[in-house]
Enzyme design. Structure first.
Site, PDB file in Angstrom:
ATOM      1  N   ASN A   9      18.345  13.624 -10.097  1.00 55.71           N
ATOM      2  CA  ASN A   9      19.092  14.856  -9.964  1.00 55.71           C
ATOM      3  C   ASN A   9      20.511  14.722  -9.491  1.00 55.71           C
ATOM      4  O   ASN A   9      20.848  14.662  -8.263  1.00 55.71           O
ATOM      5  CB  ASN A   9      18.288  16.108  -9.199  1.00 55.71           C
ATOM      6  CG  ASN A   9      19.311  17.092  -9.435  1.00 55.71           C
ATOM      7  OD1 ASN A   9      20.043  17.502 -10.287  1.00 55.71           O
ATOM      8  ND2 ASN A   9      18.754  18.180  -8.745  1.00 55.71           N
ATOM      9  N   LYS A  11      22.799  16.819  -9.727  1.00 53.15           N
ATOM     10  CA  LYS A  11      23.462  17.908  -9.497  1.00 53.15           C
ATOM     11  C   LYS A  11      24.977  18.019  -9.813  1.00 53.15           C
ATOM     12  O   LYS A  11      25.353  17.456 -11.106  1.00 53.15           O
ATOM     13  CB  LYS A  11      23.256  18.343  -8.065  1.00 53.15           C
ATOM     14  CG  LYS A  11      22.126  18.010  -7.360  1.00 53.15           C
ATOM     15  CD  LYS A  11      22.023  18.574  -6.034  1.00 53.15           C
ATOM     16  CE  LYS A  11      20.656  17.904  -5.392  1.00 53.15           C
ATOM     17  NZ  LYS A  11      20.377  18.791  -3.983  1.00 53.15           N
ATOM     18  N   HIS A  94      14.961  24.858  -9.821  1.00 48.92           N
ATOM     19  CA  HIS A  94      15.251  24.025  -8.824  1.00 48.92           C
ATOM     20  C   HIS A  94      15.642  25.013  -7.684  1.00 48.92           C
ATOM     21  O   HIS A  94      16.262  26.113  -7.884  1.00 48.92           O
ATOM     22  CB  HIS A  94      16.599  23.152  -9.130  1.00 48.92           C
ATOM     23  CG  HIS A  94      16.875  22.195  -7.827  1.00 48.92           C
ATOM     24  ND1 HIS A  94      17.604  22.359  -6.783  1.00 48.92           N
ATOM     25  CD2 HIS A  94      16.580  21.062  -7.651  1.00 48.92           C
ATOM     26  CE1 HIS A  94      17.936  21.427  -5.948  1.00 48.92           C
ATOM     27  NE2 HIS A  94      17.123  20.384  -6.552  1.00 48.92           N
ATOM     28  N   GLU A  96      18.085  25.133  -5.569  1.00 43.43           N
ATOM     29  CA  GLU A  96      19.366  25.618  -5.542  1.00 43.43           C
ATOM     30  C   GLU A  96      19.634  26.845  -6.691  1.00 43.43           C
ATOM     31  O   GLU A  96      20.420  27.615  -6.490  1.00 43.43           O
ATOM     32  CB  GLU A  96      20.330  24.350  -5.803  1.00 43.43           C
ATOM     33  CG  GLU A  96      20.309  23.632  -4.659  1.00 43.43           C
ATOM     34  CD  GLU A  96      20.647  22.410  -4.986  1.00 43.43           C
ATOM     35  OE1 GLU A  96      20.911  21.856  -5.752  1.00 43.43           O
ATOM     36  OE2 GLU A  96      20.333  21.286  -3.965  1.00 43.43           O
ATOM     37  N   GLU A 166       8.929  20.329  -3.970  1.00 43.15           N
ATOM     38  CA  GLU A 166      10.074  19.936  -3.414  1.00 43.15           C
ATOM     39  C   GLU A 166      10.209  20.995  -2.331  1.00 43.15           C
ATOM     40  O   GLU A 166      10.673  22.232  -2.490  1.00 43.15           O
ATOM     41  CB  GLU A 166      11.323  20.207  -4.382  1.00 43.15           C
ATOM     42  CG  GLU A 166      11.284  19.080  -5.299  1.00 43.15           C
ATOM     43  CD  GLU A 166      12.829  18.643  -5.626  1.00 43.15           C
ATOM     44  OE1 GLU A 166      13.080  17.777  -5.554  1.00 43.15           O
ATOM     45  OE2 GLU A 166      13.585  19.653  -6.156  1.00 43.15           O
ATOM     46  N   GLY A 172      17.952  17.913   0.831  1.00 42.23           N
ATOM     47  CA  GLY A 172      19.328  17.413   0.968  1.00 42.23           C
ATOM     48  C   GLY A 172      19.398  17.381   2.686  1.00 42.23           C
ATOM     49  O   GLY A 172      20.583  17.548   3.050  1.00 42.23           O
ATOM     50  N   SER A 212      14.898  14.748   0.212  1.00 48.48           N
ATOM     51  CA  SER A 212      15.463  13.405   1.284  1.00 48.48           C
ATOM     52  C   SER A 212      14.654  12.110   1.049  1.00 48.48           C
ATOM     53  O   SER A 212      14.474  11.390   2.108  1.00 48.48           O
ATOM     54  CB  SER A 212      15.213  13.922   2.493  1.00 48.48           C
ATOM     55  OG  SER A 212      16.058  15.008   2.862  1.00 48.48           O
ATOM     56  N   GLY A 233      17.683  13.473  -5.258  1.00 48.85           N
ATOM     57  CA  GLY A 233      18.962  13.831  -5.456  1.00 48.85           C
ATOM     58  C   GLY A 233      19.777  13.040  -4.874  1.00 48.85           C
ATOM     59  O   GLY A 233      20.174  12.203  -5.369  1.00 48.85           O
TER      60      GLY A 233
HETATM   61  C1  PEP Z   1      16.891  17.686  -5.144  1.00 46.98           C
HETATM   62  O1  PEP Z   1      18.040  17.959  -5.174  1.00 46.98           O
HETATM   63  O2  PEP Z   1      15.808  17.915  -6.096  1.00 46.98           O
HETATM   64  C2  PEP Z   1      16.563  16.689  -4.003  1.00 46.98           C
HETATM   65  C3  PEP Z   1      15.295  16.031  -3.906  1.00 46.98           C
HETATM   66  O3  PEP Z   1      17.452  16.276  -3.146  1.00 46.98           O
HETATM   67  P1  PEP Z   1      17.663  15.232  -1.887  1.00 46.98           P
HETATM   68  O4  PEP Z   1      17.018  13.986  -2.521  1.00 46.98           O
HETATM   69  O5  PEP Z   1      19.188  15.032  -1.752  1.00 46.98           O
HETATM   70  O6  PEP Z   1      16.909  15.967  -0.899  1.00 46.98           O
END
Ligand code: PEP
Length: 267
Positions: A9, A11, A94, A96, A166, A172, A212, A233
């Site tokens: 992703n 973003k 998602h 966000e 998630e 993040g 993460s 991400g």
């Molecule tokens: C995401 O945004 O779906 C995600 C998993 O981000 P990150 O890997 O940065 O935690």
């Protein structure tokens, strides 16, 4: 064995030329992988990305879609527009989008229905916040998200849905869920799907983990039997890092093959 999903992703990162450069660097690194690799790129780079991956095992996805057919929705993009430029999948719901754009489970359900109708694989994101976790509400939250987001979705449509567990507190933050927490949540989600549909159907739904993930923690996560892949991400933005995450699943598959061969030879 079904292929493992490894979904990036991006973003709101990378211009069109940066996406093109990324794919040029990334492709040779993963050409032998048996994973289903998906890059979720910004809308404006979908066409470029689709052209760049045409001779590879990578597919391209959107990061969001509008639930309407067409019309006066300035700034929005619908599923038909995504498929028309070659996207085969789309992230939906998602965290966000839920927290910054006020998306509700009901809206996400409409987006999934629209995405499925127009032929997209929908990557449905669910997960509890830190507040939910601290208040032992994880099960309740996941149940509500699954029940509402999958409302009126038929069993035969589930092979076009990937569920991404998630936990919001892991996205993040640099704090991944532990392998025990991931295994527990995925087993809970399968139980919920089993109650909504049946056990056989639930066992076949692709469920991935996101939050993460990095080159190090992926080694343990890839070992979890019931995890059908990952959504990444931050660590997906660098082609080398992301390739290592993809290849961790291939390494794990090779290790399992060797174990199986040894068992057969012993018999
Ligand atoms: C995401 O945004 O779906 C995600 C998993 O981000 P990150 O890997 O940065 O935690």
């Amino acid at each position: 064995m079904p292929k493992k999903y490894v979904i990036a992703n991006f973003k709101m990162n990378k211009t069109d030329s940066e996406v093109a450069k990324y794919i040029d660097e990334f492709k040779p690194l993963i050409e032998k992988s048996s994973c289903q690799i998906v890059l979720s790129v910004p809308y404006v780079s979908i066409k470029t990305a689709v052209e760049k991956v045409s001779d590879s095992n990578i597919t391209i996805a959107g990061q969001n879609l509008n639930e309407n057919d067409f019309g006066a929705f300035t700034g929005e993009v619908n599923a038909e527009m995504l498929t028309a430029v070659g996207a085969q999948a789309c992230i939906v719901g998602h965290s966000e989008r839920r927290s910054k754009f006020n998306e509700t489970d009901e809206l996400i359900n409409k987006k999934i229905m629209k995405g499925l109708r127009d032929g997209l694989i929908c990557v449905l994101c669910i997960g509890e916040t830190l507040f939910d976790k601290k208040n032992q509400k994880t099960e309740q939250v996941l149940k509500q998200q699954i029940t509402k987001c999958l409302n009126s979705i038929y069993a035969n449509e589930l092979n076009h849905i990937v569920i991404a567990y998630e936990p919001v507190w892991a996205i993040g933050t640099g704090i991944s869920a532990t392998t025990d927490e991931i295994a527990q949540a995925i087993s809970l989600i399968r139980k919920m799907l089993s109650n909504l549909y049946d056990a056989d159907i639930a066992s076949k739904v692709a469920i991935v983990y996101g939050g993460s993930i990095n080159e190090e923690n992926i080694k343990d996560i890839a070992r979890l039997d019931d995890v059908d892949g990952v959504l990444v991400g931050g660590a997906s933005l660098d082609p080398m890092s992301f390739s290592k995450i993809v290849l961790a699943f291939d390494d794990e598959e090779r290790t399992n093959d060797k174990k199986t061969k040894k068992r057969v030879l012993k018999k």
